[in-house]
Design a protein around this motif. Structure first.
Motif, PDB file in Angstrom:
ATOM      1  N   ILE A 313       0.863  -1.180   0.000  1.00  0.00           N
ATOM      2  CA  ILE A 313       0.000   0.000   0.000  1.00  0.00           C
ATOM      3  C   ILE A 313       0.898   1.229   0.000  1.00  0.00           C
ATOM      4  CG2 ILE A 313      -1.706   1.322   1.301  1.00  0.00           C
ATOM      5  CD1 ILE A 313      -2.853  -1.297   2.312  1.00  0.00           C
ATOM      6  N   TYR A 314       0.683   2.092  -0.998  1.00  0.00           N
ATOM      7  CA  TYR A 314       1.483   3.295  -1.155  1.00  0.00           C
ATOM      8  C   TYR A 314       0.610   4.543  -1.001  1.00  0.00           C
ATOM      9  CZ  TYR A 314       5.225   0.475  -3.272  1.00  0.00           C
ATOM     10  OH  TYR A 314       6.225  -0.440  -3.505  1.00  0.00           O
ATOM     11  N   VAL A 315       1.225   5.626  -0.564  1.00  0.00           N
ATOM     12  CA  VAL A 315       0.661   6.959  -0.697  1.00  0.00           C
ATOM     13  C   VAL A 315       1.556   7.741  -1.640  1.00  0.00           C
ATOM     14  CG1 VAL A 315       0.289   9.172   0.449  1.00  0.00           C
ATOM     15  CG2 VAL A 315      -0.582   7.081   1.483  1.00  0.00           C
ATOM     16  N   THR A 316       0.951   8.333  -2.664  1.00  0.00           N
ATOM     17  CA  THR A 316       1.697   9.120  -3.637  1.00  0.00           C
ATOM     18  C   THR A 316       1.242  10.578  -3.563  1.00  0.00           C
ATOM     19  OG1 THR A 316       1.793   7.193  -5.099  1.00  0.00           O
ATOM     20  CG2 THR A 316       2.388   9.324  -6.050  1.00  0.00           C
ATOM     21  N   ARG A 317       2.216  11.460  -3.474  1.00  0.00           N
ATOM     22  CA  ARG A 317       1.949  12.907  -3.470  1.00  0.00           C
ATOM     23  C   ARG A 317       2.153  13.420  -4.891  1.00  0.00           C
ATOM     24  NH1 ARG A 317       5.843  17.185  -1.939  1.00  0.00           N
ATOM     25  NH2 ARG A 317       4.672  19.142  -1.802  1.00  0.00           N
ATOM     26  N   VAL A 318       1.117  14.099  -5.421  1.00  0.00           N
ATOM     27  CA  VAL A 318       1.105  14.513  -6.820  1.00  0.00           C
ATOM     28  C   VAL A 318       0.870  16.019  -6.899  1.00  0.00           C
ATOM     29  CG1 VAL A 318      -0.136  14.268  -9.016  1.00  0.00           C
ATOM     30  CG2 VAL A 318       0.326  12.258  -7.613  1.00  0.00           C
ATOM     31  N   ASP A 319       1.564  16.668  -7.820  1.00  0.00           N
ATOM     32  CA  ASP A 319       1.391  18.113  -8.025  1.00  0.00           C
ATOM     33  C   ASP A 319      -0.004  18.398  -8.585  1.00  0.00           C
ATOM     34  OD1 ASP A 319       1.601  20.848  -8.928  1.00  0.00           O
ATOM     35  OD2 ASP A 319       3.782  20.614  -8.939  1.00  0.00           O
ATOM     36  N   TYR A 320      -0.729  19.300  -7.936  1.00  0.00           N
ATOM     37  CA  TYR A 320      -2.069  19.648  -8.409  1.00  0.00           C
ATOM     38  C   TYR A 320      -2.007  20.525  -9.651  1.00  0.00           C
ATOM     39  CZ  TYR A 320      -6.951  21.200  -8.305  1.00  0.00           C
ATOM     40  OH  TYR A 320      -8.253  21.470  -8.631  1.00  0.00           O
ATOM     41  N   GLY A 321      -0.893  21.265  -9.812  1.00  0.00           N
ATOM     42  CA  GLY A 321      -0.766  22.124 -10.977  1.00  0.00           C
ATOM     43  C   GLY A 321      -1.360  23.499 -10.779  1.00  0.00           C
ATOM     44  N   ARG A 322      -1.581  23.888  -9.534  1.00  0.00           N
ATOM     45  CA  ARG A 322      -2.178  25.195  -9.306  1.00  0.00           C
ATOM     46  C   ARG A 322      -1.176  26.324  -9.582  1.00  0.00           C
ATOM     47  NH1 ARG A 322      -5.144  27.156  -3.778  1.00  0.00           N
ATOM     48  NH2 ARG A 322      -3.033  26.925  -2.941  1.00  0.00           N
ATOM     49  N   GLN A 323       0.056  26.142  -9.133  1.00  0.00           N
ATOM     50  CA  GLN A 323       1.075  27.162  -9.360  1.00  0.00           C
ATOM     51  C   GLN A 323       1.607  27.115 -10.791  1.00  0.00           C
ATOM     52  OE1 GLN A 323       1.648  29.406  -7.061  1.00  0.00           O
ATOM     53  NE2 GLN A 323       0.342  28.375  -5.555  1.00  0.00           N
ATOM     54  N   ASN A 324       1.782  25.923 -11.298  1.00  0.00           N
ATOM     55  CA  ASN A 324       2.321  25.746 -12.651  1.00  0.00           C
ATOM     56  C   ASN A 324       1.556  24.631 -13.335  1.00  0.00           C
ATOM     57  OD1 ASN A 324       3.767  25.475 -14.990  1.00  0.00           O
ATOM     58  ND2 ASN A 324       5.703  24.906 -14.015  1.00  0.00           N
ATOM     59  N   PRO A 325       0.569  24.956 -14.165  1.00  0.00           N
ATOM     60  CA  PRO A 325      -0.232  23.908 -14.812  1.00  0.00           C
ATOM     61  C   PRO A 325       0.588  22.922 -15.620  1.00  0.00           C
ATOM     62  CG  PRO A 325      -1.253  26.066 -15.074  1.00  0.00           C
ATOM     63  CD  PRO A 325       0.100  26.312 -14.479  1.00  0.00           C
ATOM     64  N   ALA A 326       1.753  23.316 -16.059  1.00  0.00           N
ATOM     65  CA  ALA A 326       2.559  22.440 -16.906  1.00  0.00           C
ATOM     66  C   ALA A 326       3.054  21.221 -16.163  1.00  0.00           C
ATOM     67  CB  ALA A 326       3.751  23.224 -17.478  1.00  0.00           C
ATOM     68  N   VAL A 327       3.143  21.284 -14.811  1.00  0.00           N
ATOM     69  CA  VAL A 327       3.633  20.137 -14.048  1.00  0.00           C
ATOM     70  C   VAL A 327       2.495  19.431 -13.305  1.00  0.00           C
ATOM     71  CG1 VAL A 327       5.935  21.124 -13.813  1.00  0.00           C
ATOM     72  CG2 VAL A 327       4.205  21.597 -12.065  1.00  0.00           C
ATOM     73  N   GLY A 328       1.264  19.786 -13.583  1.00  0.00           N
ATOM     74  CA  GLY A 328       0.124  19.129 -12.954  1.00  0.00           C
ATOM     75  C   GLY A 328       0.120  17.642 -13.246  1.00  0.00           C
ATOM     76  N   GLY A 329      -0.051  16.814 -12.218  1.00  0.00           N
ATOM     77  CA  GLY A 329      -0.051  15.372 -12.368  1.00  0.00           C
ATOM     78  C   GLY A 329       1.297  14.731 -12.141  1.00  0.00           C
ATOM     79  N   ALA A 330       2.328  15.552 -11.954  1.00  0.00           N
ATOM     80  CA  ALA A 330       3.669  14.999 -11.744  1.00  0.00           C
ATOM     81  C   ALA A 330       3.809  14.458 -10.326  1.00  0.00           C
ATOM     82  CB  ALA A 330       4.719  16.081 -11.994  1.00  0.00           C
ATOM     83  N   THR A 331       4.498  13.329 -10.177  1.00  0.00           N
ATOM     84  CA  THR A 331       4.708  12.712  -8.867  1.00  0.00           C
ATOM     85  C   THR A 331       5.751  13.495  -8.080  1.00  0.00           C
ATOM     86  OG1 THR A 331       4.105  10.519  -9.666  1.00  0.00           O
ATOM     87  CG2 THR A 331       5.463  10.626  -7.679  1.00  0.00           C
ATOM     88  N   LEU A 332       5.426  13.842  -6.840  1.00  0.00           N
ATOM     89  CA  LEU A 332       6.323  14.578  -5.963  1.00  0.00           C
ATOM     90  C   LEU A 332       6.936  13.685  -4.891  1.00  0.00           C
ATOM     91  CD1 LEU A 332       4.140  17.788  -5.462  1.00  0.00           C
ATOM     92  CD2 LEU A 332       6.025  17.459  -7.078  1.00  0.00           C
ATOM     93  N   GLY A 333       6.373  12.501  -4.687  1.00  0.00           N
ATOM     94  CA  GLY A 333       6.908  11.585  -3.688  1.00  0.00           C
ATOM     95  C   GLY A 333       6.015  10.369  -3.537  1.00  0.00           C
ATOM     96  N   THR A 334       6.632   9.214  -3.254  1.00  0.00           N
ATOM     97  CA  THR A 334       5.878   7.977  -3.037  1.00  0.00           C
ATOM     98  C   THR A 334       6.363   7.338  -1.739  1.00  0.00           C
ATOM     99  OG1 THR A 334       5.596   7.620  -5.404  1.00  0.00           O
ATOM    100  CG2 THR A 334       5.282   5.722  -3.980  1.00  0.00           C
ATOM    101  N   PHE A 335       5.407   6.893  -0.900  1.00  0.00           N
ATOM    102  CA  PHE A 335       5.736   6.399   0.439  1.00  0.00           C
ATOM    103  C   PHE A 335       5.042   5.056   0.663  1.00  0.00           C
ATOM    104  CE2 PHE A 335       5.552  10.985   0.219  1.00  0.00           C
ATOM    105  CZ  PHE A 335       6.800  11.365   0.684  1.00  0.00           C
ATOM    106  N   LEU A 336       5.806   4.080   1.136  1.00  0.00           N
ATOM    107  CA  LEU A 336       5.254   2.754   1.414  1.00  0.00           C
ATOM    108  C   LEU A 336       4.615   2.751   2.802  1.00  0.00           C
ATOM    109  CD1 LEU A 336       4.884  -0.267   0.808  1.00  0.00           C
ATOM    110  CD2 LEU A 336       7.186  -0.633   1.733  1.00  0.00           C
ATOM    111  N   MET A 337       3.309   2.559   2.828  1.00  0.00           N
ATOM    112  CA  MET A 337       2.586   2.544   4.094  1.00  0.00           C
ATOM    113  C   MET A 337       2.665   1.177   4.785  1.00  0.00           C
ATOM    114  SD  MET A 337       1.180   5.608   4.590  1.00  0.00           S
ATOM    115  CE  MET A 337       2.792   6.174   4.022  1.00  0.00           C
ATOM    116  N   LYS A 338       2.351   0.127   4.016  1.00  0.00           N
ATOM    117  CA  LYS A 338       2.247  -1.187   4.656  1.00  0.00           C
ATOM    118  C   LYS A 338       2.322  -2.285   3.596  1.00  0.00           C
ATOM    119  CE  LYS A 338       1.611  -2.693   8.938  1.00  0.00           C
ATOM    120  NZ  LYS A 338       2.517  -2.288  10.019  1.00  0.00           N
TER     121      LYS A 338
END
Length: 538
Positions: A313-338
């Protein structure tokens, strides 16, 4: 001697009838009078409102001393009565005793007492009464609001939005904006079916719009203030939808055949895809995304990279693209929960999970031997959910497998839901806050179908909508019961059930609860009013 005896018997047989009557103990003027007869009927045995109306009457008295109404042997009121058949009597909500809880389950009878002291009780009649602030009913049983509805505004300008399938147009799905009297203010065609699973999101504070979506159907952005203008349409048969900080939608379609599917951000203004590239989560999403200011948190499960018969089970942090629409959807970090067990090479099932409102925690539930359930509060931007990555010192332990978790009261409480039990945890430490540790539960064989948290006025309040267990091949069952608490530490506040039809609920902008009970619209009393007659006991 024999002849004399025979003569005496013969003569006694010829005594006048009136003399025989006197010898038997009295004449006609002393004959006991029959008991009087009392009647009581309940025209509407299941009633919500300010009063319960009954019909009462009595016969058999030359003059009446009293005609009274009782609940079992508990006196309610005496009514003026001088005969003349059955009369209607209103039992006001503050005249009824709630010694057996709310709603009141009554066994009503009338007791007549004649002026000469004779008395009689009617046969008991069962009734259920739920005291409410207001009830709106339309003639001919027409429905005031749609089955699935939300509120717009608050009193005195309250209106309602819902969806239904118009039988006059071949079942065409429509949105309906109606007033409190059932009048249709506006209607609009929907491009997909309205079902019991259709979701209407809260009105967004920035865009002023709502998203209406049906799982495996589609989604639309609706501006109610602009006469139900549909400003965006999604034709994807989506599985999850969350609303971002600007009112755009984050949508996910799990697809079929074990294929990992994409996540997109959809504009509420025109339905355009706002991310240059979709986000592909590692595996399948397992709970609704948590949009934040500039990013979105996603929880997913996959067997990729896990040992045999295991999944991660992972949690992935993704850019919303509010500041820069060009990077919206880009992965900012992935963390293994369990790491968890997986029955197959593709992980399509996952333990119940939920994000905290701010996305900083992922709550996870795991079932052990004997159905004992362990709940974890995992820090989302850290690996392992242990030590500093686990918020609670000890996991929470509950005696039943659960199906869902719902954070509420600004994330300080977590409703933990099993089919027939609901516990409430303090999210600061994982402790159970239910009164005496006892779960809030549906009646009998009913199960929890929907839940609603209290509004701003009653932030600890919580409502369960319960109905029959789903049956394969049968239409989806709808709620028949509402169970409420003003605060889990106080225990149950009220419980109201109907025998047919269904119940649905919505909270208005002021924090007032509205119910659809069958075809009627019901506004319950404020929770504090119910608590006055049902005080908290140790």
């Amino acid at each position: 001697m024999k002849d004399s005896t025979r003569l005496a018997l013969s003569r006694s047989a010829l005594l006048p009838l009136w003399l025989l009557a006197l010898s038997c103990g009295g004449g006609g003027n002393n004959k006991p009078l029959d008991n009087p007869q009392a009647t009581l009927t309940v025209p509407k045995p299941n009633t919500a409102g300010q009063k319960l109306t009954v019909q009462v009457g009595a016969t058999g008295c030359e003059a009446f001393q009293s005609l009274s109404i009782f609940d079992r042997e508990e006196f309610i009121k005496t009514i003026p009565y001088s005969g003349g058949g059955s009369v209607p009597v209103d039992l006001a909500y503050n005249e009824i005793k709630y010694t057996r809880g709310i709603a009141a389950h009554l066994s009503l009878k009338a007791r007549v007492v004649c002026s000469d002291g004779r008395q009689s009780d009617s046969q008991p009649q069962a009734a259920t009464f739920f005291p409410a602030e207001e009830v709106v009913e339309l003639p001919n049983g027409f429905q005031v609001v749609p089955d699935n509805f939300v509120t717009e505004g608050a009193l005195p300008e309250i209106t309602f939005l819902g969806c239904g399938n118009d039988p006059s147009e071949g079942g065409a799905p429509k949105l309906y904006h109606v007033n409190k009297s059932g009048g249709v203010l506006k209607e609009a065609r929907m491009p997909f079916l309205c079902t019991p699973g259709t979701v209407i999101t809260p009105k967004h504070p920035v865009s002023g719009k709502r998203w209406v979506w049906t799982p495996d159907g589609g989604a639309i952005a609706v501006n109610v203030a602009a006469e139900l203008a549909i400003t965006a349409t999604v034709n994807t048969p989506l599985d999850l939808l969350a609303v971002g900080p600007d009112g755009d939608a984050i949508i996910y379609d799990a697809g079929g055949g074990g294929l990992d599917k994409e996540v997109r951000r959809i504009s509420h203004e025109n339905g355009a895809n706002k991310w240059p590239q979709p986000f592909y989560p590692p595996g399948f999403l397992i709970t609704s995304p948590a949009p934040r200011g500039d990013d979105v948190m996603f929880a997913s499960i996959t067997t990729n990279g896990a040992p045999a018969n295991r999944a991660n089970i992972y949690v992935t942090r993704v850019d919303y693209g509010r500041q820069n629409p060009a990077v919206g959807g880009a992965t900012l970090g992935t963390f293994l929960m369990k790491e968890v067990a997986s029955a197959g090479p593709i992980a399509t099932e996952a333990p119940p999970t939920a994000f905290s409102p701010e996305g900083g925690l992922l709550y996870m539930s795991f079932v052990g031997q004997g159905g004992i359930t362990t709940l974890l509060a995992c820090v989302t931007e850290a690996d392992g959910c242990a030590g500093a990555a686990m918020k609670w010192t000890e996991p929470a332990i509950l005696p039943q497998p659960i199906v869902a978790m719902v954070p509420y009261r600004a994330g300080t409480r977590l409703a933990v839901i099993a089919p027939q039990h609901v516990w409430f945890l303090d999210t600061a430490n994982g402790s159970v806050t239910n009164k005496g540790g006892v779960s809030l539960s549906p009646e009998g064989g009913l199960v929890v179908h929907q839940v609603h948290s209290g509004g701003a006025k009653n932030p600890l309040a919580f409502y369960l909508l319960n109905g029959p267990v789903a049956q394969e091949g049968a239409p989806a069952p709808q709620p028949l019961e509402i169970v409420a608490t003003d605060d889990p530490a106080n225990g149950e506040l009220y419980r109201y059930q109907i025998n047919s039809g269904s119940i649905s609920a919505a909270m208005d902008d002021s924090g007032t609860l509205w119910l659809r009970v069958g075809s009627a619209l019901v506004r319950p009393l404020p929770p504090a009013e119910y608590r006055k007659v049902l005080p908290v006991t140790p």
